[in-house]
Motif scaffolding. Structure first.
Motif, mmCIF file in Angstrom:
data_model
loop_
_atom_site.group_PDB
_atom_site.id
_atom_site.type_symbol
_atom_site.label_atom_id
_atom_site.label_comp_id
_atom_site.label_asym_id
_atom_site.label_seq_id
_atom_site.Cartn_x
_atom_site.Cartn_y
_atom_site.Cartn_z
ATOM 1 N N GLN B 2 0.830 -1.193 0.000
ATOM 2 C CA GLN B 2 0.000 0.000 0.000
ATOM 3 C C GLN B 2 0.876 1.259 0.000
ATOM 4 N N ASP B 3 1.980 1.205 0.789
ATOM 5 C CA ASP B 3 2.900 2.348 0.820
ATOM 6 C C ASP B 3 3.469 2.624 -0.570
ATOM 7 N N THR B 4 3.837 1.553 -1.236
ATOM 8 C CA THR B 4 4.394 1.683 -2.585
ATOM 9 C C THR B 4 3.388 2.375 -3.496
ATOM 10 N N GLU B 6 0.889 4.327 -2.659
ATOM 11 C CA GLU B 6 0.679 5.727 -2.281
ATOM 12 C C GLU B 6 1.824 6.612 -2.768
ATOM 13 N N THR B 7 3.043 6.084 -2.685
ATOM 14 C CA THR B 7 4.201 6.852 -3.152
ATOM 15 C C THR B 7 4.072 7.159 -4.640
#
Lengths: 518, 86
Positions: B2-4, B6-7
């Protein structure tokens, strides 16, 4: 032997250099001259046996690769004209083109079969790489393995070689008909000017539906040299393109300035030895001198040429040699230069008088490379020409300034055609696409100059209360027009400015776009 | 993962879609085939991903089929990271 048609160029080189490489693709697959001749002969025989007659059209809708080149020569050898289709553009647009020009055969890859025209029941379909169990069409690999004796069909100079479709202001692309004689006259000029040898290794960067590719392919084939195809995937990767040039020790590069600018910015030029390059041509748009300078810091060995010309005159009609050392203080873009030897030029002011030195006017071109007309568009064809002093002159629509020392300088246009990444775009075609969106009440599209991108396309739209997002509008446009026509920016307004006669006020919109479309 | 995503989303929003609501750019929104990313913007995104995530993408990793949505791109990054550790 003088070549009468483009297929003769291949035949002559296949006789002389059968074992040399004619084409290499981005995956390192190769065809020798003998193989290219044999496969294209087999395809021509197949097409002729299946109803393709001299003067017919054959659609080619393939990703760039060896089968594309075989298909082009196979079509020419059957006496037909090929119609290259941009498979990344919306399917509907490609299908409209194929229907409009009435193809009798279609060479297509399995992923693009939906392009097959609905109304053409008798179209012979040849499929490249069909999956197991596919029933539609005849597999390309079987066709090219067939009998390969040359067909006894020899197209004349006046026969059409290809039809390339460009953006049309009515919303429907228009087909530029280029004959064998048109293309040969341009290739002969290139041969004189660039003096290729069989040891040259040409890049082919432009897609085949963009006529810059005519130079790479046919000039290379004429001289028994090798052309290296840059696939759609590779063309998106500047670093890998630079490595490709270095690995294959390419000697000739040709592309739009946009592609070269991308290479300058992201190609990691310092990491590769590209000293094999002896010739770099660019064209289709203006090359900002600072990017050109940055390129020349790494590509020192090459001679540089700026080429200018609309598709209608076969790739280029004027050229300018650019110094290999663009001065640090140069800010003005280089001129488009002087008429190529096979072209005549005429510059007329608004009242039809020839302009004096340093005056501005519309550029007209005449000569053997000037096209026959637009497919099925007699009114637009006659509007494009002027008869004067016993010659037929094509009105480029481009306004130029003449200077005896520098040649022609491109000034601009009066109509609503712009160029972006070398592609011609009628702004009206984008407006028509936007008007099809249910949430758009009014739409007007303008192009504003941009120091980095050349120009920016800004769509000014007014919507109801529930305005669509930019993502929605861009995605919608991409279902109607090729992605290079999708606006860069959207500016939303309650209503568009109008002139006193209730027409969209494009001048006012231009100011709005300048202010808000960054 | 998910972080990937969002980035990537933030990078595209800031560089290409200034002022747009973040939720208009979904994980499956086409990016290249929709014209949201033009060729230069795609190259910029590739360069950002290589630096930010420490991976090197080859020509096949960025073909339209594998690089046309935030979902595709995140999956490609994960695959490259697994491959580089193997």
């Amino acid at each position: 032997m003088a070549s009468r048609n483009l297929a003769d160029l291949l035949e002559a080189s296949a006789l002389r250099y059968p074992q040399r490489l004619a084409v290499v693709d981005s995956e390192n697959l190769t065809l020798t001259y003998a193989e290219l001749e044999k496969q294209s002969n087999a395809l021509a025989r197949f097409l002729s046996r299946h109803g393709v007659r001299r003067g017919d059209r054959v659609g080619i809708a393939l990703p760039k690769g060896l089968p594309t080149v075989v298909s082009m020569f196979g079509t020419l050898k059957a006496g037909a004209a090929y119609v290259p289709i941009d498979i990344s553009a919306p399917t509907e647009r490609g299908r409209q083109i194929l229907e409009e020009c009435g193809i009798s055969a279609l060479i297509v890859d399995a992923a693009s079969l939906a392009l097959r025209p609905v109304s053409c029941g008798s179209v012979q379909v040849v499929v490249v790489g069909p999956p197991e169990g596919q029933t539609e069409g005849v597999p390309f690999h079987e066709v090219v393995a067939g009998e390969s004796e040359r067909e006894q069909i020899a197209p004349d100079g006046d026969d059409l070689a290809y039809i390339i479709y460009t953006s049309g202001s009515t919303g429907m692309p228009k087909g530029v008909m280029i004959s064998h004689a048109n293309a040969l006259s341009f290739i002969d000029w290139c041969a004189e000017t660039f003096a290729p040898t069989p040891d040259d290794r040409f890049s082919n960067h432009a897609p085949f539906h963009f006529d810059y590719s005519v130079l790479d392919l046919y000039l290379s084939i004429k001289h028994g040299a090798t052309v290296y195809l840059i696939s759609e995937d590779l063309a998106r990767r500047p670093r890998d393109m630079v490595r490709f040039i270095a690995r294959h020790r390419l000697t000739v590069w040709g592309s739009t300035p946009s592609a070269l600018t991308m290479i300058v910015q992201f190609g990691e030029l310092e990491a590769s030895d590209t000293s094999s390059l002896r010739l770099v041509t660019f064209g289709g748009e203006v090359f900002p001198p600072r990017h050109l300078r940055a390129l020349q810091r790494h590509w020192k060995s090459a001679e540089y040429f700026n080429l200018y010309g609309p598709t209608e005159i076969t790739t280029a009609c004027t050229f300018a040699r650019i110094p290999s050392n663009v001065p640090e203080n140069r800010e003005a873009p280089y001129p488009i230069g002087f008429a190529c030897a096979h072209c005549q030029t005429l510059v007329l002011d608004e009242s039809g008088r020839e302009v004096a030195e340093r005056g501005e006017g519309l550029l007209y071109i005449s000569g053997p490379s000037v096209f026959a007309g637009y497919w099925n568009r007699p009114a637009e064809t006659s509007a494009a020409f002027l008869d004067r002093s016993g010659a037929r002159w094509y009105n480029t629509g481009d306004i130029v300034r003449w200077d005896p020392a520098e040649g022609f300088t491109y000034v601009g246009r009066k109509d609503r055609m712009v160029k972006r990444r070398g592609y011609r775009i009628e702004l009206g075609e984008i407006e028509r696409a936007l008007h099809l969106h249910a949430g758009v009440r009014e739409a007007a599209v303008v192009a504003i100059p941009d120091a980095d991108a050349g120009l920016r396309i800004v769509a000014c739209v007014s919507c109801g209360n529930d305005r669509p997002s930019v993502v929605e509008l861009k995605s919608f446009c991409a279902t109607k027009v090729p992605t290079y026509m999708v606006p860069d920016r959207f500016v939303f307004q309650d209503k568009l400015p109008r002139t006193s006669s209730d027409k969209v006020d494009y001048q006012a919109l231009g100011r709005v776009a300048e202010a808000r479309g960054r | 993962m998910q972080d990937t995503k969002e980035t990537i989303r933030q990078f595209i929003l800031v560089s290409q879609l200034a002022g747009e609501p973040p939720d208009s750019l979904r994980d499956n929104t086409p990016l290249q085939t929709s014209g949201i990313l033009d060729s230069l913007a795609t190259v910029g995104l590739v360069s950002f991903i290589e630096k930010h995530f420490g991976v090197e993408l080859d020509v096949h990793d960025t073909s339209v089929e594998r690089f046309d949505s935030i979902d595709d791109i995140a999956a490609t990054i994960v695959r490259k990271r697994v491959a580089s550790r193997a």
